[in-house]
Design a protein around this motif. Sequence first.
Motif, PDB file in Angstrom:
ATOM      1  N   ALA A   1      51.727  41.206  -8.998  1.00 46.81           N
ATOM      2  CA  ALA A   1      52.633  42.008  -8.164  1.00 46.81           C
ATOM      3  C   ALA A   1      53.742  41.154  -7.546  1.00 46.81           C
ATOM      4  O   ALA A   1      54.299  40.283  -8.207  1.00 46.81           O
ATOM      5  N   SER A   2      54.006  41.365  -6.264  1.00 49.71           N
ATOM      6  CA  SER A   2      55.143  40.680  -5.623  1.00 49.71           C
ATOM      7  C   SER A   2      54.947  39.161  -5.655  1.00 49.71           C
ATOM      8  O   SER A   2      55.928  38.407  -5.729  1.00 49.71           O
TER       9      SER A   2
ATOM     10  N   PRO B   1      47.883  42.563  -0.760  1.00 48.92           N
ATOM     11  CA  PRO B   1      47.048  43.749  -0.506  1.00 48.92           C
ATOM     12  C   PRO B   1      47.338  44.841  -1.534  1.00 48.92           C
ATOM     13  O   PRO B   1      48.484  45.038  -1.943  1.00 48.92           O
ATOM     14  N   VAL B   2      46.287  45.563  -1.928  1.00 42.06           N
ATOM     15  CA  VAL B   2      46.433  46.554  -3.005  1.00 42.06           C
ATOM     16  C   VAL B   2      47.023  47.849  -2.470  1.00 42.06           C
ATOM     17  O   VAL B   2      46.875  48.198  -1.293  1.00 42.06           O
ATOM     18  N   THR B   3      47.751  48.563  -3.338  1.00 39.92           N
ATOM     19  CA  THR B   3      48.394  49.813  -2.897  1.00 39.92           C
ATOM     20  C   THR B   3      48.277  50.882  -3.991  1.00 39.92           C
ATOM     21  O   THR B   3      49.276  51.509  -4.375  1.00 39.92           O
ATOM     22  N   GLY B   4      47.054  51.070  -4.473  1.00 38.41           N
ATOM     23  CA  GLY B   4      46.848  52.049  -5.553  1.00 38.41           C
ATOM     24  C   GLY B   4      46.547  53.438  -5.032  1.00 38.41           C
ATOM     25  O   GLY B   4      46.665  53.712  -3.835  1.00 38.41           O
TER      26      GLY B   4
ATOM     27  N   PHE C   1      56.640  51.648 -10.559  1.00 35.29           N
ATOM     28  CA  PHE C   1      55.885  50.891 -11.541  1.00 35.29           C
ATOM     29  C   PHE C   1      54.529  50.597 -10.920  1.00 35.29           C
ATOM     30  O   PHE C   1      54.441  50.102  -9.786  1.00 35.29           O
ATOM     31  N   LEU C   2      53.446  50.945 -11.614  1.00 35.98           N
ATOM     32  CA  LEU C   2      52.100  50.718 -11.108  1.00 35.98           C
ATOM     33  C   LEU C   2      51.518  49.492 -11.821  1.00 35.98           C
ATOM     34  O   LEU C   2      51.163  49.552 -13.002  1.00 35.98           O
TER      35      LEU C   2
ATOM     36  N   TRP D   1      49.062  47.832  -7.648  1.00 35.86           N
ATOM     37  CA  TRP D   1      50.180  47.595  -6.742  1.00 35.86           C
ATOM     38  C   TRP D   1      51.357  48.459  -7.165  1.00 35.86           C
ATOM     39  O   TRP D   1      51.652  48.560  -8.366  1.00 35.86           O
ATOM     40  N   LYS D   2      52.004  49.078  -6.199  1.00 38.00           N
ATOM     41  CA  LYS D   2      53.113  49.996  -6.493  1.00 38.00           C
ATOM     42  C   LYS D   2      54.457  49.329  -6.206  1.00 38.00           C
ATOM     43  O   LYS D   2      54.658  48.767  -5.118  1.00 38.00           O
ATOM     44  N   LYS D   3      55.345  49.415  -7.180  1.00 37.71           N
ATOM     45  CA  LYS D   3      56.712  48.947  -6.968  1.00 37.71           C
ATOM     46  C   LYS D   3      57.623  50.164  -7.101  1.00 37.71           C
ATOM     47  O   LYS D   3      57.678  50.797  -8.157  1.00 37.71           O
TER      48      LYS D   3
ATOM     49  N   TRP E   1      58.262  46.487  -3.323  1.00 32.95           N
ATOM     50  CA  TRP E   1      56.816  46.619  -3.474  1.00 32.95           C
ATOM     51  C   TRP E   1      56.286  47.321  -2.232  1.00 32.95           C
ATOM     52  O   TRP E   1      56.687  46.988  -1.131  1.00 32.95           O
ATOM     53  N   VAL E   2      55.419  48.303  -2.436  1.00 34.74           N
ATOM     54  CA  VAL E   2      54.800  48.946  -1.275  1.00 34.74           C
ATOM     55  C   VAL E   2      53.946  47.881  -0.600  1.00 34.74           C
ATOM     56  O   VAL E   2      53.204  47.151  -1.270  1.00 34.74           O
ATOM     57  N   GLU E   3      54.087  47.775   0.730  1.00 30.69           N
ATOM     58  CA  GLU E   3      53.401  46.694   1.427  1.00 30.69           C
ATOM     59  C   GLU E   3      51.899  46.874   1.504  1.00 30.69           C
ATOM     60  O   GLU E   3      51.112  46.034   1.125  1.00 30.69           O
ATOM     61  N   LYS E   4      51.482  48.022   2.075  1.00 31.00           N
ATOM     62  CA  LYS E   4      50.033  48.256   2.147  1.00 31.00           C
ATOM     63  C   LYS E   4      49.757  49.751   2.181  1.00 31.00           C
ATOM     64  O   LYS E   4      50.640  50.539   2.439  1.00 31.00           O
ATOM     65  N   ASN E   5      48.523  50.106   1.878  1.00 32.96           N
ATOM     66  CA  ASN E   5      48.134  51.514   1.825  1.00 32.96           C
ATOM     67  C   ASN E   5      47.816  52.055   3.212  1.00 32.96           C
ATOM     68  O   ASN E   5      47.326  51.325   4.066  1.00 32.96           O
ATOM     69  N   THR E   6      48.144  53.350   3.405  1.00 37.53           N
ATOM     70  CA  THR E   6      47.697  53.983   4.667  1.00 37.53           C
ATOM     71  C   THR E   6      46.261  54.474   4.452  1.00 37.53           C
ATOM     72  O   THR E   6      45.865  54.731   3.323  1.00 37.53           O
TER      73      THR E   6
ATOM     74  N   ARG F   1      45.947  62.458   1.864  1.00 33.95           N
ATOM     75  CA  ARG F   1      44.598  62.841   1.473  1.00 33.95           C
ATOM     76  C   ARG F   1      43.697  63.292   2.633  1.00 33.95           C
ATOM     77  O   ARG F   1      42.838  64.146   2.444  1.00 33.95           O
TER      78      ARG F   1
END
Lengths: 81, 81, 143, 143
Positions: A14-15, A77-80, C53-54, C127-129, C138-143, D106
């Motif tokens: 990733a980044s 950190p993951v963001t799936g 992009f995943l 990871w999501k871009k 890039w998405v930093e972190k998940n909620t 969600r």
Amino acid sequence: MLDSSAMVYVKFFASLREQLGTGELQLPLRPGMRVEDVWNSAAGQPLPEHMLMARNQEYVQADAEVRDGDEVAFFPPVTGG
Amino acid sequence: MLDSSAMVYVKFFASLREQLGTGELQLPLRPGMRVEDVWNSAAGQPLPEHMLMARNQEYVQADAEVRDGDEVAFFPPVTGG
Amino acid sequence: MSVALHPAPFDPWRTLGEFEAGGGAPPGKFGATAAFVGTMRDFNEGDDVRAMFLDHYPGMTEKHLEAIRAEAMERWPLDAALIHHRVGNVEPGDPIVLVAVWSAHRAAAFEACRFIMEDLKSRAPFWKKETLVEGERWVEKNT
Amino acid sequence: MSVALHPAPFDPWRTLGEFEAGGGAPPGKFGATAAFVGTMRDFNEGDDVRAMFLDHYPGMTEKHLEAIRAEAMERWPLDAALIHHRVGNVEPGDPIVLVAVWSAHRAAAFEACRFIMEDLKSRAPFWKKETLVEGERWVEKNT
């Protein structure tokens, strides 16, 4: 005496991959090497606190030991989902 | 004086309908009638504690008032889903 | 397939139909099915999102999803569980993740489905871009 | 159709696909879909169940389902919500109830879906009469 054939396979995702400009590299294994040491040799910057680590595709902490042929990965950190 | 045209439409569902042998009946509305009174007139047995009641297709308690043309229903606990 | 990564768009509802038709869950035995689908939105963190992009970690991602599935099967009396996830280029409106579980009763189904989704969101290596109107991030972190 | 009673067997997953294809939920806006399907089992309270009659109160049942749906739409930030339920004769393996909700995130989706199912199970006017190997019985109360 360095076991010249002992290697560690390092991956970045990733980044982090973009920042370091590479997704994969190999480096010689040193005796008593830990995941943190792999980072210091490979990344050339201090290990960020939020960075996640895996050894052979399973999460580990920075002090996990590294053996010959291990695959060590670092990623943010993951963001799936 | 009984308003001869004032009626209450009574419905029974599920096991209650089978026990009473009917799903629907009408009876004359008496002044000050409540849902409980409708049951006593229609069912000829004491109102079981678990029995559910509705007036015009909305849940009510036994002391709810009944007016001309109201539809009053009685049914056992629900078991849907 | 109980765990699958999809490089191309997939239809979650058809996936569930085919999984059941293929005997993925024992007919007559399960009484409750809980399913969750996460879909890409065209808006995030205050910005319009044009595409995404995943990224994932081939090998570890699959292993992790299989491990979450196994843990859920162990902790709840499930008849079956399924986790499908997109990888690669995603468009707004595209489903991203499908989690579904089958069990005799609804409490286990709801809880196990939520458990899998929460773990997947917090630990599965994805990871999501995002591609915004201007630039990418890039998405930093998940909620 | 957000609320529907089905006298004949229905396919819940196809129903969801058609609902979305028909614009039932705003593409690009919703990010989370939580769905629950209750399916008739061939076993209940220790007995084999061969068939089932699902009784309901025409008029009140629909009103009640619409009211639960409206309450969920009010209590959570939902983009859409759907409740479908079988009535009449049901066979083991037949889906009985489908509840689905669409929202941005969600947590609301999971909570609203669970809320609708719990209310439906405890208050929606439906009654199950089971045909056993020998004889019939009305299900006493829901778990």
